[in-house]
Design an enzyme around this catalytic site. Structure first.
Site, short mmCIF file in Angstrom:
data_model
loop_
_atom_site.label_atom_id
_atom_site.label_comp_id
_atom_site.label_asym_id
_atom_site.label_seq_id
_atom_site.Cartn_x
_atom_site.Cartn_y
_atom_site.Cartn_z
N ASN A 9 -68.49 -8.67 -5.94
CA ASN A 9 -67.48 -7.64 -6.21
C ASN A 9 -68.15 -6.50 -6.98
O ASN A 9 -68.46 -6.65 -8.15
CB ASN A 9 -66.35 -8.27 -7.04
CG ASN A 9 -65.36 -7.25 -7.56
OD1 ASN A 9 -65.29 -6.12 -7.06
ND2 ASN A 9 -64.59 -7.62 -8.57
N TRP A 10 -68.37 -5.39 -6.29
CA TRP A 10 -69.07 -4.27 -6.93
C TRP A 10 -68.17 -3.50 -7.88
O TRP A 10 -68.64 -2.62 -8.61
CB TRP A 10 -69.61 -3.31 -5.86
CG TRP A 10 -70.68 -3.89 -4.98
CD1 TRP A 10 -71.21 -5.15 -5.04
CD2 TRP A 10 -71.37 -3.22 -3.90
NE1 TRP A 10 -72.17 -5.30 -4.07
CE2 TRP A 10 -72.29 -4.14 -3.36
CE3 TRP A 10 -71.29 -1.94 -3.35
CZ2 TRP A 10 -73.13 -3.81 -2.29
CZ3 TRP A 10 -72.12 -1.62 -2.28
CH2 TRP A 10 -73.04 -2.54 -1.77
N LYS A 11 -66.89 -3.76 -7.87
CA LYS A 11 -65.92 -3.00 -8.68
C LYS A 11 -66.08 -1.50 -8.40
O LYS A 11 -66.42 -1.13 -7.29
CB LYS A 11 -66.09 -3.33 -10.16
CG LYS A 11 -66.17 -4.84 -10.42
CD LYS A 11 -66.03 -5.18 -11.85
CE LYS A 11 -66.32 -6.66 -12.03
NZ LYS A 11 -65.91 -7.15 -13.32
N HIS A 95 -57.16 -9.77 -9.14
CA HIS A 95 -58.30 -9.78 -10.08
C HIS A 95 -57.77 -9.48 -11.47
O HIS A 95 -56.83 -8.68 -11.64
CB HIS A 95 -59.33 -8.74 -9.64
CG HIS A 95 -60.62 -8.85 -10.39
ND1 HIS A 95 -60.76 -8.37 -11.67
CD2 HIS A 95 -61.81 -9.41 -10.07
CE1 HIS A 95 -61.99 -8.64 -12.10
NE2 HIS A 95 -62.65 -9.27 -11.14
N GLU A 97 -58.77 -7.62 -13.72
CA GLU A 97 -58.74 -6.19 -14.08
C GLU A 97 -57.50 -5.52 -13.47
O GLU A 97 -56.92 -4.62 -14.07
CB GLU A 97 -60.04 -5.51 -13.60
CG GLU A 97 -61.20 -5.93 -14.48
CD GLU A 97 -62.56 -5.92 -13.81
OE1 GLU A 97 -62.71 -5.33 -12.73
OE2 GLU A 97 -63.49 -6.53 -14.39
N GLU A 167 -61.37 -17.42 -12.45
CA GLU A 167 -62.17 -16.50 -13.26
C GLU A 167 -61.57 -16.41 -14.66
O GLU A 167 -60.64 -15.63 -14.89
CB GLU A 167 -62.15 -15.10 -12.64
CG GLU A 167 -62.71 -15.04 -11.23
CD GLU A 167 -63.24 -13.64 -10.95
OE1 GLU A 167 -64.45 -13.53 -10.71
OE2 GLU A 167 -62.47 -12.67 -10.99
N GLY A 173 -67.67 -10.30 -17.19
CA GLY A 173 -68.45 -9.17 -17.71
C GLY A 173 -68.86 -9.32 -19.16
O GLY A 173 -69.28 -8.35 -19.79
N SER A 211 -69.41 -14.01 -15.23
CA SER A 211 -70.81 -13.99 -15.72
C SER A 211 -71.71 -15.01 -15.02
O SER A 211 -72.56 -15.62 -15.66
CB SER A 211 -70.85 -14.16 -17.24
OG SER A 211 -70.20 -13.05 -17.86
N GLY A 232 -69.65 -10.48 -10.21
CA GLY A 232 -69.47 -9.06 -10.52
C GLY A 232 -70.81 -8.41 -10.80
O GLY A 232 -71.55 -8.04 -9.89
N GLY A 233 -71.16 -8.29 -12.08
CA GLY A 233 -72.37 -7.57 -12.50
C GLY A 233 -73.62 -7.93 -11.71
O GLY A 233 -74.37 -7.04 -11.27
C1 PEP Z 1 -65.68 -10.33 -11.50
O1 PEP Z 1 -65.45 -9.16 -11.74
O2 PEP Z 1 -64.99 -10.91 -10.63
C2 PEP Z 1 -66.73 -11.01 -12.22
C3 PEP Z 1 -66.81 -12.30 -12.12
O3 PEP Z 1 -67.57 -10.22 -12.99
P1 PEP Z 1 -68.90 -10.69 -13.76
O4 PEP Z 1 -69.68 -11.56 -12.82
O5 PEP Z 1 -69.61 -9.44 -14.11
O6 PEP Z 1 -68.45 -11.48 -14.95
#
Ligand code: PEP
Length: 252
Positions: A9-11, A95, A97, A167, A173, A211, A232-233
């Protein structure tokens, strides 16, 4: 069918150049990955066409959000039907966010899940507790309630198009990850909620997100109820993302 999935997920990150670099690298390595692992790229919607063009058929593509309507006067929104028309296979729904920054409720999540399923795409439905909820011992109850309400309208024949991503909000993040034991315990709990809802729980892929990095993916993916990850990241760094995709124990 229960599939192994690693989704990036590039957000709201990236550019055409970065997209080209990331997808180019993943594609160049795709043939060296376990063919049983489905790699999904979820870029900002505006880059979906570019990613699809480059991904050929080696990678699946998803969209980060859709509106709950099919079409109409909803400026700024895109529909699941449009995502399908553009060539996407997956839609992220709920999600944290979206829930926290855009006020998405469980009811809205349920409406979006229905829309995604009726368009024929697969919904990756995100659930997870906050730090306060975990520390006060409510994590399992909160997540169970999110699963029950978010998936309340799923019809019998549509479960094959449902993926659940656990999650924990405190892990997204932040660099903090649930231990593989805690993540496994929550995944087992989610599977049992799904079973109680009459869903074919053993067939539903459950992803862990929060993460996930190259150095913790192996332990997480070795757990019996963790069928992959939502990243994500680390999905913005091509080598890291590909390393994560490699961490499924052989033959699982
Ligand atoms: C996400 O945004 O779904 C996520 C898991 O982010 P990260 O891996 O950066 O924690």
């Amino acid at each position: 069918m229960r599939r192994k999935i690693v989704a990036g997920n590039w957000k709201m990150n990236g550019s055409r150049d970065l997209s080209e670099e990331l997808v180019g690298y993943i594609r160049s390595e795709a043939e060296t990955l376990d063919s049983g692992v489905e790699v999904v790229i979820i870029p900002p919607a505006i880059y979906i066409g570019d990613v699809l063009k480059q991904a050929h058929k080696l990678l699946s593509v998803g969209v980060q959000n859709v509106g709950q309507w099919q079409s109409g006067a909803y400026t700024g929104e895109i529909s699941s039907e449009m995502a399908k028309d553009a060539g996407c296979r997956y839609v992220l729904v709920g999600h944290s966010e979206r829930r926290q920054l855009f006020g998405e409720t469980d009811e809205l999540v349920a409406a979006k899940v229905s829309r995604v399923l009726s368009s024929g795409l697969t919904a990756i439905v995100c659930v997870g507790e906050t730090l306060d909820e975990r520390e006060s011992g409510q994590a399992e109850a909160i997540v169970a309630a999110q699963v029950r309400s978010g998936l309340a309208q799923v019809e019998k024949g549509d479960w094959q198009n449902v993926v659940v991503a656990y999650e924990p909000v405190w892990a997204i993040g932040t660099g903090k990850t649930a231990t593989s034991m805690d993540a496994q315990a929550m995944h087992a709990a989610i599977r049992s909620v799904l079973k109680n809802m009459g869903a074919p729980a053993e067939e539903i892929s459950l992803l862990y997100g929060g993460s996930v990095k190259a150095d913790n993916a192996a332990a997480l993916f070795a757990e019996p109820d963790i069928d992959g990850g939502l990243i994500g990241g680390a999905s913005l760094v091509a080598e890291d993302f590909v390393s994560i995709c490699r961490y499924f124990p052989a033959g699982t």
